[in-house]
Design a protein around this motif. Structure first.
Motif, PDB file in Angstrom:
ATOM      1  N   GLN B  20       0.831  -1.217   0.000  1.00 37.25           N
ATOM      2  CA  GLN B  20       0.000   0.000   0.000  1.00 37.25           C
ATOM      3  C   GLN B  20       0.860   1.260   0.000  1.00 37.25           C
ATOM      4  OE1 GLN B  20      -2.724  -0.652   3.208  1.00 37.25           O
ATOM      5  NE2 GLN B  20      -4.050  -1.909   1.925  1.00 37.25           N
ATOM      6  N   ASP B  21       2.017   1.179   0.642  1.00 38.68           N
ATOM      7  CA  ASP B  21       2.953   2.306   0.620  1.00 38.68           C
ATOM      8  C   ASP B  21       3.916   2.068  -0.546  1.00 38.68           C
ATOM      9  OD1 ASP B  21       4.856   4.237   1.009  1.00 38.68           O
ATOM     10  OD2 ASP B  21       4.998   3.943   3.185  1.00 38.68           O
ATOM     11  N   GLU B  22       3.538   2.593  -1.700  1.00 36.86           N
ATOM     12  CA  GLU B  22       4.262   2.260  -2.915  1.00 36.86           C
ATOM     13  C   GLU B  22       5.705   2.759  -2.881  1.00 36.86           C
ATOM     14  OE1 GLU B  22       2.039   3.190  -6.445  1.00 36.86           O
ATOM     15  OE2 GLU B  22       3.784   2.790  -7.722  1.00 36.86           O
ATOM     16  N   PRO B 320      12.117 -11.798  -6.209  1.00 38.88           N
ATOM     17  CA  PRO B 320      11.228 -10.699  -6.585  1.00 38.88           C
ATOM     18  C   PRO B 320       9.997 -10.597  -5.672  1.00 38.88           C
ATOM     19  CG  PRO B 320      11.075 -12.505  -8.172  1.00 38.88           C
ATOM     20  CD  PRO B 320      12.217 -12.825  -7.250  1.00 38.88           C
ATOM     21  N   VAL B 321       9.603 -11.709  -5.086  1.00 36.26           N
ATOM     22  CA  VAL B 321       8.448 -11.683  -4.194  1.00 36.26           C
ATOM     23  C   VAL B 321       8.844 -11.109  -2.827  1.00 36.26           C
ATOM     24  CG1 VAL B 321       6.703 -13.089  -3.029  1.00 36.26           C
ATOM     25  CG2 VAL B 321       7.323 -13.587  -5.401  1.00 36.26           C
ATOM     26  N   TYR B 322       9.980 -11.561  -2.300  1.00 32.52           N
ATOM     27  CA  TYR B 322      10.444 -11.010  -1.017  1.00 32.52           C
ATOM     28  C   TYR B 322      10.652  -9.496  -1.128  1.00 32.52           C
ATOM     29  CZ  TYR B 322      13.264  -9.758   2.984  1.00 32.52           C
ATOM     30  OH  TYR B 322      13.723  -9.142   4.114  1.00 32.52           O
ATOM     31  N   ARG B 323      11.327  -9.092  -2.196  1.00 29.92           N
ATOM     32  CA  ARG B 323      11.671  -7.671  -2.323  1.00 29.92           C
ATOM     33  C   ARG B 323      10.419  -6.794  -2.340  1.00 29.92           C
ATOM     34  NH1 ARG B 323      13.926  -6.989  -7.202  1.00 29.92           N
ATOM     35  NH2 ARG B 323      14.332  -9.140  -7.823  1.00 29.92           N
ATOM     36  N   ARG B 324       9.319  -7.351  -2.827  1.00 26.55           N
ATOM     37  CA  ARG B 324       8.093  -6.557  -2.916  1.00 26.55           C
ATOM     38  C   ARG B 324       7.034  -6.964  -1.903  1.00 26.55           C
ATOM     39  NH1 ARG B 324      10.124  -7.418  -7.892  1.00 26.55           N
ATOM     40  NH2 ARG B 324      10.614  -5.592  -9.158  1.00 26.55           N
ATOM     41  N   SER B 325       7.451  -7.753  -0.913  1.00 28.22           N
ATOM     42  CA  SER B 325       6.456  -8.078   0.128  1.00 28.22           C
ATOM     43  C   SER B 325       7.014  -7.909   1.539  1.00 28.22           C
ATOM     44  CB  SER B 325       5.930  -9.501  -0.060  1.00 28.22           C
ATOM     45  OG  SER B 325       6.969 -10.450   0.032  1.00 28.22           O
TER      46      SER B 325
END
Lengths: 197, 464
Positions: B20-22, B320-325
């Motif tokens: 949510q906090d892009e 890529p999932v860790y970095r964006r979650s």
């Protein structure tokens, strides 16, 4: 059944098929003429300072310029001739809490990563190279090897009670990946490499 | 906080909150990718990097296949060295052993350097409940401890925190200037704060990176020097390790120390690699060997490779999932891809979502210094969890439908054609965020007019 037996039994029952331990693998090394420059590069990239000197006396002279109060220098190498020499083993490292400089023997250096082996046999207490504000290491050029594999081949099989590879000043990058030199250990690591020893 | 019966928020939901906090999500992504790039540069400087990885993987395979023998050999040599060795079957027993040692010495306060094992066992909470004050001394760990959070990354515990947030925490707890956020200033404040703790603590807990069967000693790696400051100034040193941390010989350290820091942060070696073999005069040294599910994982033929892990965090930085979650989305002590293959072994129900927190891109496997087939294991855990009935019904049904579709060529062609028509006529359906979770952060591509198969058949005719 004790936990020890329980764990060992379960491991015995569940362990996969064993393969032999890899032996006698030859890894690429750093050639002899490249070792000193490679070591200097590694140690300085880690935030350390390197001086190449002809003899112990020169180290003493340079320390005198850098640190003008000899009573704040603990020198474990008599030939350096500057600072206070510990006369005995130190039982409580706590007394060194305000120590400015420690001068310590490095018995082995590794070109590929700038690591220097410090053994408890060469220091009066284990905490000395960590608690001081500035760490001065003295390393003969002839004791620089290429890689970690060569280092472990040289280190005694019966390890000293305690020994440590030190590769620069203490550091952290825990806050937003910004590198800060001087976390809990020395804020400065300075190695003097002896050309003729 | 660690109630065993509560199913935590699943990864996808937690990730949604994180995203949510892009601006922060983008910053987090970049910070980790920066480390991944440093790792790449470091590995390229070693001409036989691949040989090193292969050798490390084989040494670990040898270890796992002889683990009982190496453990016994290690114990015997450690005892001879004057180290007191303890065995803990699970987290509870580990915590009990540590507490007993603390209480035997009448100690109220201790310092601890980084140990993911003690995080896994929730040692801090346990000691706190028993009136013991635990001070984490790794800077990142101290930050999350003050924030009352678990670490979000095994190597970089507060990678999710902005420097302004650290500044605010330090202002409240350490009395630094309000609004100050310079990392050098904050680090100096932590140095002074923790130095006093080092000088006044009689007991120190450290982790273990490698324990050597042949010599009965162990190696601890840090950059800050906190493990050494703690252990050398304390009367009692307790080192805690998982049983898989054994290596056969000291010479094997040559292989592992070359891989560890390069994979973790791109440094050629950590600043300190400390080799503990015997306690100092007047000092007591304990070592706790912990199983906590490892001997079970050892028996899972598709998953025992995960026990080769040396906790460098390379798979986490590249994911890529860790970095964006973010690490906290994984609700397990070890986050990222490696955590996602370790966690289901501990509790399938609670951690059933984690193997799905991956695109199966394989980047984790490519960077792993001990060649664990991480993405294959993620894939295989999905099968196991499905068979055992732990996969959420909606996911299971759509996967089943997809499975029969992909297994039947005629059905696949019909579905493809209708799918393309649907997307052209009703693009809102595929892009509907409520009905298609994939579209939540993405716009679906424009559907092609014809399938590859139709195109191929047409063009083949032209060229024949």
């Amino acid at each position: 059944m004790t936990s020890r037996e329980k764990i060992l039994n379960q491991v015995r029952q569940n362990k996969p098929v064993a393969i032999p331990l890899p032996q006698n693998i030859t890894f690429a090394t750093v050639t002899e003429p490249e070792r000193l420059p490679a070591f200097v590069k590694s140690f300085t990239s880690a935030g350390g300072v390197v001086s190449i000197v002809p003899d112990f006396t020169t180290i003493g002279q340079e320390l005198q310029v850098l640190f003008d109060q000899p009573e704040r220098v603990m020198n474990t190498i008599p030939a350096v001739g500057y600072g206070l020499a510990p006369t005995d083993a130190i039982a409580q490292g706590h007394i060194l809490a305000n120590l400015e400089v420690a001068v310590v023997t490095g018995s082995l250096g590794v070109a590929e990563n700038g690591a220097i082996w410090v053994s408890v046999e060469n220091i009066p207490t284990r905490v000395l190279p960590f608690i001081c504000e500035h760490l001065v290491l003295v390393l003969p050029q002839s004791k620089i090897v290429g890689t970690m594999h060569e280092a472990y081949a040289i280190l005694p099989k019966s390890f000293p009670d305690y020994g440590v590879f030190i590769a620069g000043p203490s550091r952290t990058a825990d806050i937003e990946q910004s590198l800060v030199i001087g976390a809990h250990g020395p804020k400065r690591a300075h190695v003097f490499i002896l050309e003729n020893e | 906080m660690h109630n065993e019966h509560i199913i935590p928020t699943d990864h996808a939901t937690a990730a949604e909150v994180f995203l949510q906090d892009e601006e922060r999500a983008n910053w987090h992504d970049k910070a980790l990718w920066f480390i991944r790039e440093k790792r790449d540069v470091a590995t390229k400087q070693i001409p036989d990097w691949e040989l090193l990885r292969e050798t490390a993987s084989q040494i670990k395979q040898n270890v796992l296949g002889n683990l009982d023998n190496y453990l016994e050999q290690f114990e015997q040599n450690a005892l001879q060295n004057g180290i007191k060795v303890h065995w803990a079957a699970d987290a509870a027993e580990h915590n009990q052993i540590v507490l007993n040692i603390i209480q035997q010495h009448g100690i109220q306060k201790l310092v601890k350097s980084k140990s993911m094992l003690t995080e896994e066992c929730h040692l801090n909470d346990y000691l706190l409940e028993n009136g013991i004050d635990v001070i984490d001394t790794d800077l990142g760990e101290r930050v999350v401890q003050l924030a009352k959070e678990p670490p979000s990354h095994i190597v970089l515990p507060c990678i999710h925190k902005r420097k302004e947030e650290v500044g605010e925490l330090f202002h409240i707890h350490l009395g630094t200037e309000k609004g100050a956020s310079d990392p050098a200033y904050l680090t100096e404040a932590a140095r002074q704060h923790l130095r006093e703790k080092f000088l006044t603590s009689d007991l120190a807990i450290t982790g273990v990176n490698f324990a050597i069967a042949e010599t009965g000693g162990f190696v601890v790696c840090t950059n800050e020097g906190n493990a050494d400051m703690g252990a050398h100034l304390a009367k009692v040193h307790i080192a805690c390790m998982g049983i898989e941390k054994i290596i056969p010989k000291a010479e094997n350290l040559g292989v592992f120390l070359r891989l560890l820091a390069r994979s973790a942060t791109g440094q050629p070696i950590t600043t300190y690699s400390s080799h503990f073999h015997r306690p100092a005069k007047g000092q007591e040294m304990h070592l706790v060997l912990v199983d906590n599910g490892r001997s079970v994982q050892l028996g899972r033929k598709d998953f025992y490779n995960s026990l080769k892990c040396i906790r460098c965090g390379a798979c986490i930085n590249t994911c890529p999932v860790y970095r964006r979650s973010g690490g906290h989305s994984y609700h397990y002590a070890i986050s990222g891809p490696i955590g996602a293959i370790l966690a289901p072994n501990m509790d399938m129900r609670k951690n059933a979502d984690l193997p799905f927190a991956s695109t199966l891109c394989g980047s984790c496997t490519n960077v792993c210094p001990v060649k664990i087939d991480i993405h294959n294991q993620l894939y295989k855990w999905r099968q196991v969890l499905g068979e055992e009935g732990y996969v959420p019904a909606t996911k299971k049904q759509s996967m089943k439908a997809m499975g029969s579709l992909l297994a039947n060529p005629t059905l696949y062609r019909i579905a493809g054609k209708s799918g393309r028509t649907m997307m052209r006529l009703l693009p809102g359906l595929a892009n509907n965020k409520a009905m298609n979770p994939w579209a939540k952060q993405r716009d679906m591509p424009a559907p092609p007019k014809e399938s590859f198969r139709d195109w191929y058949l047409k063009n083949k005719k032209q060229h024949d």
